[in-house]
Design a protein around this motif. Structure first.
Motif, mmCIF file in Angstrom:
data_model
loop_
_atom_site.group_PDB
_atom_site.id
_atom_site.type_symbol
_atom_site.label_atom_id
_atom_site.label_comp_id
_atom_site.label_asym_id
_atom_site.label_seq_id
_atom_site.Cartn_x
_atom_site.Cartn_y
_atom_site.Cartn_z
ATOM 1 N N VAL A 51 6.972 -10.345 -5.610
ATOM 2 C CA VAL A 51 5.687 -9.684 -5.415
ATOM 3 C C VAL A 51 5.603 -8.495 -6.359
ATOM 4 C CG1 VAL A 51 5.423 -10.355 -2.993
ATOM 5 C CG2 VAL A 51 6.601 -8.258 -3.549
ATOM 6 N N GLY A 53 4.755 -4.587 -7.367
ATOM 7 C CA GLY A 53 4.847 -3.303 -6.686
ATOM 8 C C GLY A 53 5.598 -2.280 -7.513
ATOM 9 N N ASP A 77 7.216 0.086 -0.183
ATOM 10 C CA ASP A 77 6.447 -0.774 0.720
ATOM 11 C C ASP A 77 5.237 -0.088 1.356
ATOM 12 O OD1 ASP A 77 7.738 0.927 2.457
ATOM 13 O OD2 ASP A 77 8.377 -0.635 3.844
ATOM 14 N N ASP A 79 2.202 0.460 0.188
ATOM 15 C CA ASP A 79 0.971 -0.308 -0.031
ATOM 16 C C ASP A 79 0.936 -1.524 0.885
ATOM 17 O OD1 ASP A 79 0.147 1.461 -1.984
ATOM 18 O OD2 ASP A 79 0.911 0.244 -3.644
ATOM 19 N N TYR A 80 2.093 -2.181 1.039
ATOM 20 C CA TYR A 80 2.154 -3.361 1.890
ATOM 21 C C TYR A 80 1.989 -2.988 3.361
ATOM 22 C CZ TYR A 80 3.710 -5.519 -2.390
ATOM 23 O OH TYR A 80 3.773 -5.949 -3.662
ATOM 24 N N GLN A 81 2.535 -1.854 3.764
ATOM 25 C CA GLN A 81 2.369 -1.400 5.146
ATOM 26 C C GLN A 81 0.893 -1.101 5.427
ATOM 27 O OE1 GLN A 81 4.490 -1.287 7.686
ATOM 28 N NE2 GLN A 81 6.114 -2.141 6.408
ATOM 29 N N SER A 83 -1.669 -2.447 3.909
ATOM 30 C CA SER A 83 -2.357 -3.744 3.977
ATOM 31 C C SER A 83 -2.092 -4.425 5.312
ATOM 32 C CB SER A 83 -1.899 -4.648 2.834
ATOM 33 O OG SER A 83 -2.290 -4.126 1.595
ATOM 34 N N LEU A 84 -0.872 -4.332 5.795
ATOM 35 C CA LEU A 84 -0.529 -4.926 7.085
ATOM 36 C C LEU A 84 -1.337 -4.279 8.201
ATOM 37 C CD1 LEU A 84 1.239 -6.717 8.917
ATOM 38 C CD2 LEU A 84 2.902 -4.838 8.949
#
Length: 176
Positions: A51, A53, A77, A79-81, A83-84
């Motif tokens: 991925v 990042g 993480d 950005d991913y958090q 988004s989650l």
């Protein structure tokens, strides 16, 4: 003496050329080797991420030997958090919308049942009004009831017939 002089002159000239060349070489040479067609032999592989990042930590050093499957770096993480959390909020909103739709279906079911009951009630009242009007027509023929009572019974029958049409229309509307 001519020969000695020529040899000396040629020797000085040769020495001068060597000194000039050495000076130019020394001045132009900064300690690095340079070439236009050099090749370096090394074991290398293409490294990619699964991925995209920003790298948070690098877990290996330069020129360190690594093994297949070894984690070389970790990604940030945040950005991913985010988004989650956004996806979880969207899911909760959609689940709430489904709950609202379920409640509306239940409410509509109750409205349909109520309109069916209203039609049945109106049909019963209409049957009573028809029987009452029939009775008053018979009584009026024998002068046992007044014309006003007969007309009132006929009017009640007409009202209940109109109420039945209205209740049936409400039932059809509720069923849609």
């Amino acid at each position: 003496m001519n020969k000695t002089r020529t040899t000396l002159l040629l020797s000085v000239l040769a020495l001068l050329l060597v000194a000039t060349y050495a000076g130019l070489y020394w001045k132009g040479h900064d300690g690095r080797e340079a070439t236009n067609n050099a090749y370096v032999r090394a074991d290398s592989v293409m490294v990619t991420t699964r991925v995209a990042g920003q790298i948070d930590k690098v877990l290996v050093e330069d020129n360190e030997v690594v093994k297949e499957g070894q984690i070389l770096a970790t990604l940030d993480d945040r950005d991913y958090q985010a988004s989650l959390h956004s996806a979880q909020a969207d899911l909760a909103a959609q689940q709430a919308a489904v709950g609202d739709l379920d409640a509306n279906i239940e409410r509509q079911h109750a409205v349909v049942q109520q309109s069916i009951a209203e039609v049945k009630s109106t049909q019963a009242s209409l049957r009573y009004a028809r029987n009452d009007a029939k009775r008053y027509r018979s009584l009026r023929m024998t002068n046992a009831a007044s014309q006003q009572d007969k007309e009132k019974a006929d009017e009640q029958q007409g009202i209940w017939e109109a109420n039945l049409v209205q209740a049936q229309a409400a039932q059809r509307s509720a069923e849609k």
